[in-house]
Design an enzyme around this catalytic site. Structure first.
Site, mmCIF file in Angstrom:
data_model
loop_
_atom_site.group_PDB
_atom_site.id
_atom_site.type_symbol
_atom_site.label_atom_id
_atom_site.label_comp_id
_atom_site.label_asym_id
_atom_site.label_seq_id
_atom_site.Cartn_x
_atom_site.Cartn_y
_atom_site.Cartn_z
ATOM 1 C CE LYS A 98 -2.629 0.857 3.746
ATOM 2 N NZ LYS A 98 -2.306 2.161 4.375
ATOM 3 C CB SER A 99 3.849 2.266 1.958
ATOM 4 O OG SER A 99 3.271 2.148 3.234
ATOM 5 N NE ARG A 150 6.031 6.696 0.801
ATOM 6 C CZ ARG A 150 5.181 6.389 1.794
ATOM 7 N NH1 ARG A 150 4.141 5.601 1.564
ATOM 8 N NH2 ARG A 150 5.357 6.868 3.012
ATOM 9 N N GLY A 175 -5.266 7.709 5.572
ATOM 10 C CA GLY A 175 -4.339 8.628 6.225
ATOM 11 C C GLY A 175 -3.137 8.906 5.344
ATOM 12 C CB SER A 212 4.686 9.764 11.838
ATOM 13 O OG SER A 212 3.843 9.903 10.695
ATOM 14 C CD GLN A 261 0.197 8.168 7.429
ATOM 15 O OE1 GLN A 261 -0.420 9.018 8.069
ATOM 16 N NE2 GLN A 261 -0.309 6.982 7.143
ATOM 17 C CG ASP A 285 -0.081 -0.081 9.467
ATOM 18 O OD1 ASP A 285 -0.271 0.770 10.364
ATOM 19 O OD2 ASP A 285 0.186 0.215 8.283
ATOM 20 C CE LYS A 333 -0.694 4.004 12.941
ATOM 21 N NZ LYS A 333 0.140 4.650 11.934
#
Ligand SMILES: O=C(O)C1=C[C@@H](OP(=O)(O)O)[C@@H](O)[C@H](O)C1
Ligand SMILES: C=C(OP(=O)(O)O)C(=O)O
Length: 452
Positions: free
Chosen positions: A28-29, A33, A100, A174, A176, A327, A354
């Site tokens: 997912k990350s 991106r 998020g 983080s 993010q 996660d 989260k």
């Protein structure tokens, strides 16, 4: 909440041994991106293995709304980006749904543009703190024109004529926040510096370098990372093969460890060391996980994982490991529910912010299903019942349906739990699973799991 009307419960039951080979969807990350950087870069980006989950599709829609061309051709996503610094003001609000990552990274990406952007999301995302990203953006000259008290969405940003580069020390672990500041730096003259005391996933750094950004990292004698990015450089389209998501792999992996007799293989899983905390912890617990065929694919380590049913033992999970398995705590708590002795997880403060307050959602779901556990402010202790004896819902008693609070990982974790408990486990809603793992039900039932 209108969402409740559409809720679709699901139940998992004690299942026979799981077997077979599984491919989890793309990470997912890296998928978020890929859409973002491809949408920003000059020229063409081609992506295979992209996670086509709802969260990532929202990022794709946002990039399109700001001028990127994105289309699917066969198995490949093909993007023509705008060029760095050339995103367009979107005509309407950017709706990030439950994501998020998509919303926070995009706030960084476009916050420094001299244009207005509005960010909205679902009830879960609208309750999550955005001040952690707005704070550095304000330092760079970004105006927050509108925000709900507590710096929550809906949020409207307007960037300055010329953003100011900053040096920003990330106050919590983080990826993010780190990424949002680096992305803001892309459209800022000079060098933007991010200081990262605790290393988090490094996909932004690796991928931006791959797209041609002038980015460098220095790690000082205390292990603190200093990341430097030069703004307003050229980014060039890339070819990306997205590896399987280790966070998604955690679900079939734990399922195979707790369902007696299981023996499965999960292929092509990302093994980036900033993401392998769950694997390490499960191995320490006695999980039989063989790392097969380790290889490098497109700059990332990947491997196949053979997982067999194992008699697990409780362990103490060090707080420093949290960023590499952030996660995965909900599904680790499920594994711990079947282990001999106590598993103590610490350093969990970030779980409170989260998609749900995951610490309380997990503790409540475990307790409802008969697990002895203690929720601390930033810790969780789980005392397991090997064999799952006495665990699961009480058909004649009170309602033991697990509340998932719009959180995909809570939903999937408790469905995994029900595969090995004496009595079934029911969750209130399976809809959010599609945000990160649309194939979850089919993949799990294909291995022999009884979920409906
Ligand atoms: O950068 C990313 O892709 C992510 C970072 C993590 O969030 P935080 O940065 O809030 O820890 C993680 O929980 C999320 O699923 C994906
Ligand atoms: C925390 C998560 O995602 P996000 O922050 O992108 O919503 C997750 O996928 O577990």
């Amino acid at each position: 909440m209108s969402h409740a009307a559409a809720a679709k419960p699901a139940t998992a039951r004690k299942s026979p041994a799981l077997s077979g080979t599984a491919h989890v969807p793309g990470d997912k990350s890296i998928s978020h991106r890929s859409f973002m950087f491809g949408g920003l870069a000059s020229g063409e980006t081609r992506i295979t293995g992209l996670l086509e989950g709802e969260d990532v599709m929202r990022t794709g829609a946002a990039m399109k709304a700001m001028g990127a061309h994105i289309e699917k051709r066969g198995a490949e996503w093909v993007i023509r980006g705008t060029g760095n610094g050339a995103l367009l003001q979107p005509e309407g609000p950017l709706d990030f749904g439950n994501a998020g990552t998509g919303s926070r990274l995009t706030m960084g990406l476009v916050g420094t543009y001299d244009m207005e952007t509005t960010f909205i999301g679902d009830a879960s995302l609208s309750g999550r703190p955005m001040g952690r990203v707005l704070e550095p953006l304000r330092q760079m000259g970004v105006q927050v024109l509108k925000a709900t008290p507590g710096d929550r969405m809906p949020i409207t940003l307007h960037g300055p004529k010329h953003a100011a580069p900053i040096t920003y020390r990330v106050p919590m672990a983080s990826a993010q926040v780190k990424s949002a500041v680096l992305l803001a730096g892309l459209n800022t003259p000079g060098i933007t510096t991010v200081i990262e005391p605790v290393m988090t996933r490094d996909h932004t750094e690796k991928m931006l370098k791959g797209f041609g950004a002038n980015l460098s990292v220095e790690t000082d004698e205390r292990g603190v990372r200093h990341i430097f990015i030069e703004g307003q450089g050229k980014l060039t389209g890339q070819t990306i093969a997205v590896p399987g998501d280790p966070s998604s792999a955690g679900f079939p992996l734990v399922a195979a460890l707790i369902v007696p007799g299981s023996d499965i293989t999960i292929e092509n899983v990302l093994m980036n060391p900033t993401r392998t905390g769950l694997l390490l912890t499960l191995q320490e617990m006695g999980g039989q996980i063989d790392i097969l065929n380790p290889r490098n694919a497109g700059g990332e380590d990947v491997a196949d994982l053979r997982v067999r049913y194992s008699e697990l033992k409780g362990v103490a999970v060090p707080a420093e490991r949290a960023p590499s398995m952030i996660d995965e705590y909900p599904v680790l708590a499920v594994a711990a529910s079947f282990a001999e002795g106590e598993t103590l997880m610490q350093g969990l403060e970030e779980l409170r912010v989260k998609e749900s307050d995951r610490l309380s959602a997990v503790a409540n779901g475990l307790k409802l299903n008969g697990v002895d556990c203690t929720e601390g402010e930033a810790s969780l202790a789980v005392r397991g019942k090997p064999g799952g004896r006495g665990l699961g819902g009480h058909p004649n008693g009170r309602d033991t349906t697990v509340q998932t609070h719009l959180d995909h990982r809570i939903a999937m974790s408790f469905l995994v739990m029900g595969l090995a408990t004496e009595k079934p486990v029911t969750i209130d809603d399976q809809a959010m699973i599609a945000t990160s793992f649309p194939e979850f039900m089919g993949l799990m039932t294909g291995l022999g799991a009884e979920i409906e």
